[in-house]
Design a protein around this motif. Sequence first.
Motif, PDB file in Angstrom:
ATOM      1  N   ALA A   1     -64.988 -59.680  14.671  1.00  0.00           N
ATOM      2  CA  ALA A   1     -65.193 -59.566  13.223  1.00  0.00           C
ATOM      3  C   ALA A   1     -64.129 -60.333  12.452  1.00  0.00           C
ATOM      4  O   ALA A   1     -64.324 -60.666  11.276  1.00  0.00           O
ATOM      5  N   GLY A   2     -63.001 -60.632  13.108  1.00  0.00           N
ATOM      6  CA  GLY A   2     -61.924 -61.390  12.480  1.00  0.00           C
ATOM      7  C   GLY A   2     -61.909 -62.855  12.842  1.00  0.00           C
ATOM      8  O   GLY A   2     -60.914 -63.544  12.573  1.00  0.00           O
ATOM      9  N   GLY A   3     -62.984 -63.351  13.449  1.00  0.00           N
ATOM     10  CA  GLY A   3     -63.068 -64.769  13.789  1.00  0.00           C
ATOM     11  C   GLY A   3     -63.241 -65.002  15.276  1.00  0.00           C
ATOM     12  O   GLY A   3     -63.207 -64.066  16.090  1.00  0.00           O
ATOM     13  N   ILE A   4     -63.428 -66.257  15.639  1.00  0.00           N
ATOM     14  CA  ILE A   4     -63.637 -66.657  17.030  1.00  0.00           C
ATOM     15  C   ILE A   4     -62.305 -67.075  17.637  1.00  0.00           C
ATOM     16  O   ILE A   4     -61.517 -67.796  17.014  1.00  0.00           O
ATOM     17  N   VAL A   5     -62.036 -66.618  18.864  1.00  0.00           N
ATOM     18  CA  VAL A   5     -60.823 -66.986  19.577  1.00  0.00           C
ATOM     19  C   VAL A   5     -61.202 -67.658  20.890  1.00  0.00           C
ATOM     20  O   VAL A   5     -62.327 -67.533  21.376  1.00  0.00           O
ATOM     21  N   GLN A   6     -60.225 -68.366  21.452  1.00  0.00           N
ATOM     22  CA  GLN A   6     -60.383 -68.989  22.766  1.00  0.00           C
ATOM     23  C   GLN A   6     -59.417 -68.314  23.735  1.00  0.00           C
ATOM     24  O   GLN A   6     -58.239 -68.130  23.423  1.00  0.00           O
ATOM     25  N   SER A   7     -59.918 -67.944  24.911  1.00  0.00           N
ATOM     26  CA  SER A   7     -59.084 -67.305  25.929  1.00  0.00           C
ATOM     27  C   SER A   7     -59.016 -68.163  27.182  1.00  0.00           C
ATOM     28  O   SER A   7     -59.973 -68.869  27.520  1.00  0.00           O
ATOM     29  N   VAL A   8     -57.877 -68.047  27.877  1.00  0.00           N
ATOM     30  CA  VAL A   8     -57.697 -68.695  29.176  1.00  0.00           C
ATOM     31  C   VAL A   8     -57.048 -67.677  30.114  1.00  0.00           C
ATOM     32  O   VAL A   8     -56.014 -67.083  29.776  1.00  0.00           O
ATOM     33  N   ILE A   9     -57.658 -67.482  31.285  1.00  0.00           N
ATOM     34  CA  ILE A   9     -57.125 -66.570  32.287  1.00  0.00           C
ATOM     35  C   ILE A   9     -56.082 -67.283  33.130  1.00  0.00           C
ATOM     36  O   ILE A   9     -56.288 -68.413  33.582  1.00  0.00           O
ATOM     37  N   LYS A  10     -54.953 -66.610  33.364  1.00  0.00           N
ATOM     38  CA  LYS A  10     -53.895 -67.160  34.200  1.00  0.00           C
ATOM     39  C   LYS A  10     -53.455 -66.103  35.214  1.00  0.00           C
ATOM     40  O   LYS A  10     -53.733 -64.916  35.052  1.00  0.00           O
ATOM     41  N   ASP A  11     -52.766 -66.536  36.255  1.00  0.00           N
ATOM     42  CA  ASP A  11     -52.154 -65.623  37.224  1.00  0.00           C
ATOM     43  C   ASP A  11     -53.175 -64.625  37.764  1.00  0.00           C
ATOM     44  O   ASP A  11     -52.888 -63.419  37.857  1.00  0.00           O
ATOM     45  N   ALA A  12     -54.363 -65.138  38.108  1.00  0.00           N
ATOM     46  CA  ALA A  12     -55.434 -64.297  38.692  1.00  0.00           C
ATOM     47  C   ALA A  12     -55.764 -63.090  37.823  1.00  0.00           C
ATOM     48  O   ALA A  12     -56.049 -61.997  38.315  1.00  0.00           O
ATOM     49  N   GLY A  13     -55.721 -63.291  36.510  1.00  0.00           N
ATOM     50  CA  GLY A  13     -56.108 -62.254  35.575  1.00  0.00           C
ATOM     51  C   GLY A  13     -54.966 -61.415  35.045  1.00  0.00           C
ATOM     52  O   GLY A  13     -55.132 -60.673  34.072  1.00  0.00           O
ATOM     53  N   LYS A  14     -53.800 -61.513  35.646  1.00  0.00           N
ATOM     54  CA  LYS A  14     -52.680 -60.664  35.224  1.00  0.00           C
ATOM     55  C   LYS A  14     -52.023 -61.138  33.941  1.00  0.00           C
ATOM     56  O   LYS A  14     -51.289 -60.395  33.296  1.00  0.00           O
ATOM     57  N   THR A  15     -52.276 -62.393  33.569  1.00  0.00           N
ATOM     58  CA  THR A  15     -51.766 -62.954  32.314  1.00  0.00           C
ATOM     59  C   THR A  15     -52.920 -63.637  31.599  1.00  0.00           C
ATOM     60  O   THR A  15     -53.747 -64.299  32.239  1.00  0.00           O
TER      61      THR A  15
END
Length: 281
Positions: free
Chosen positions: A100-114
Amino acid sequence: MWKFYKYHALGNDYLVINPQDLSCDLTPEKIKIICDRNFGIGSDGILLGPLPSNTAKFALRIFNPDGSEAEKSGNGLRIFSRYLWDMGWVNEEPFSIETAGGIVQSVIKDAGKTVQVEMGKVSFWSRDIPVVGDDREVIQEKIFLDEGIFTFCAATIGNPHCVILLDDINSDVARNFGPIFEFFPLFPNRTNVQFMKVLDRNTIQIEIWERGAGYTLASGSSSSAAAATAHKLGLCDSEITVKMPGGEILIQIKDDFNISMTGAVTKVAQGELSQELFTDI
């Protein structure tokens, strides 16, 4: 029975519920019970997703433990990103999430831990936050209370924030004054509150009072707003480590005040909510 997946991001815990697993509507009354730490599972909120989106790969709704809906949550977005990874729906490639506050971009690192999240652009303009009064950048303004005068800056990164710079901060300051600022008449949609101490050019410390949730050990959007404020005031450089009771988040600030946030996520548990939980509703 509703399936749930519980994660925490530096002590800020959320339950992820897939809407396909719901047997009835997720009402504010049900949210309050689920999030209650004595009568429910206990959490700082509920992440409802994935939902369909016309503008992003996934959509997400974020609910506070008081039943209200939040526009954006940095920790919530990292947790939801980790959930998508655990379900095998994303890989190491960047992916988009609509909130609801906008679109973000995500990137998974460290096998999901970061997880690294491009949180969007911070604005200090009153019309965007919102803050009542003339259209202006809300920088170093004052709030007068019986307990004293507080100097604050206001910001939004899709949700409202009030950043108060102090020489000394602790949890008591956040617990005592957070509720006052959350509901202060200047903020028509209420506000998240950060009490901030600058440690050096690349490090700040904050204590957090979250709108609809209360005292919180960590917050991604609060880290973003506080770091952007410290940079805006010329007190910090563009790469800032934010120290909170729950741990640290790295914030990187671009020239246009677009924010990149990187922090840890931990899976806690998964299970099923019993229908008996809602007997008295």
